[in-house]
Design a protein around this motif. Structure first.
Motif, short mmCIF file in Angstrom:
data_model
loop_
_atom_site.label_atom_id
_atom_site.label_comp_id
_atom_site.label_asym_id
_atom_site.label_seq_id
_atom_site.Cartn_x
_atom_site.Cartn_y
_atom_site.Cartn_z
N LYS A 27 0.84 -1.20 0.00
CA LYS A 27 0.00 0.00 0.00
C LYS A 27 0.88 1.25 0.00
O LYS A 27 1.47 1.60 1.02
N MET A 61 2.76 7.00 1.50
CA MET A 61 3.64 6.10 2.25
C MET A 61 4.74 5.48 1.39
O MET A 61 5.52 4.67 1.87
N ASN A 68 5.07 0.23 0.38
CA ASN A 68 4.95 1.03 1.58
C ASN A 68 6.33 1.11 2.25
O ASN A 68 6.81 0.14 2.82
#
Length: 248
Positions: A27, A61, A68
């Motif tokens: 993510k 992020m 991430n």
């Protein structure tokens, strides 16, 4: 795969809490609600992401959309604040065919007789699932208010494209597709617009977003950190020989 939680399908099933944040390593961003922004602004660059005709507030992020940088090799989160939608995983709310908001679960984490029950033997929601439902409902309501406030910010022409350039040891990386607050425009708006923005919470969102932009430097350091760790593993170097004090 997200599956609606129904008594018929989940009465005898249980779920296990995540033992790490490994599940979120792909993510590159996470949606944020207005109530999260003051804390999130201290850890992440926050931008506005356009989806259809709406803007969402998101924590950036990673430099790439599917990595991430705030998660290390052990699945630890390298930030003081973790976005609510990640903390509440694997649960979320979705819209049913009848336009109702229903609680769903990523069924890849459902484990037969292990973990927390979804329902009590009498068919009522378990205590843990009730708390999750209440948390998601409150978060969902705040996300809706957040989008409405950002819409007012956009109507006042105070959202502009954000040219993000991140200086890393391997070169400057550029991120496109995000928007930021027009600080110059914000400083020159008339009194009536200022009051309208304040009344819907848009001013807080705008200032949190502006404050968060300094965290681009942290994103650059995290990118260098992961590159060093990857290189150390490739060369079989002890990670204790690397200086990651900036993470403190």
């Amino acid at each position: 795969m997200l599956t609606p939680i129904t008594k018929e399908a989940f009465i005898n099933k249980r779920w296990l809490k995540h033992k790490s944040f490994e599940f979120a390593k792909l993510k590159g961003f996470a949606q944020l609600s207005a109530m999260e922004l003051p804390k999130a602004a201290l850890s992440y660059p926050i931008g506005f992401l356009k989806q259809n005709e709406e803007f969402l507030a998101v924590a950036l992020m990673g430099i790439e959309p599917t990595r991430n940088l705030y998660i290390d090799k052990k699945g630890n989160f390298l930030a003081n604040y973790i976005p609510a939608l990640i903390r509440i995983s694997p649960f979320t709310l979705a819209t049913s065919s009848t336009s109702e908001r229903i609680i769903c679960v990523d069924e890849t984490i459902v484990y037969g007789q292990e973990g927390e029950p979804f329902f009590e033997p009498d068919g009522t929601l378990s205590e843990s699932l009730q708390k999750i439902r209440d948390f998601l409902s409150a978060l969902d309501a705040n996300l809706t208010l957040t989008q409405k406030a950002i819409a007012v910010l956009n109507e006042a022409k105070l959202i502009k494209p954000w040219d993000i350039q991140i200086p890393t040891k391997s070169g400057t990386r550029r991120i496109e597709g995000l928007y930021c607050t027009d600080e110059a425009g914000l400083n020159t708006i008339d009194k009536d617009t200022l009051v309208a923005l304040r009344d819907v919470g848009a001013l807080t969102i705008a200032y949190c977003q502006l404050i968060s932009m300094q965290n681009i430097e942290m994103l650059a350091k995290l990118s260098d950190y992961h590159e060093q760790v990857d290189q150390a593993e490739f060369n079989h170097i002890s990670k204790t020989d690397l200086d990651f004090s900036f993470l403190n």
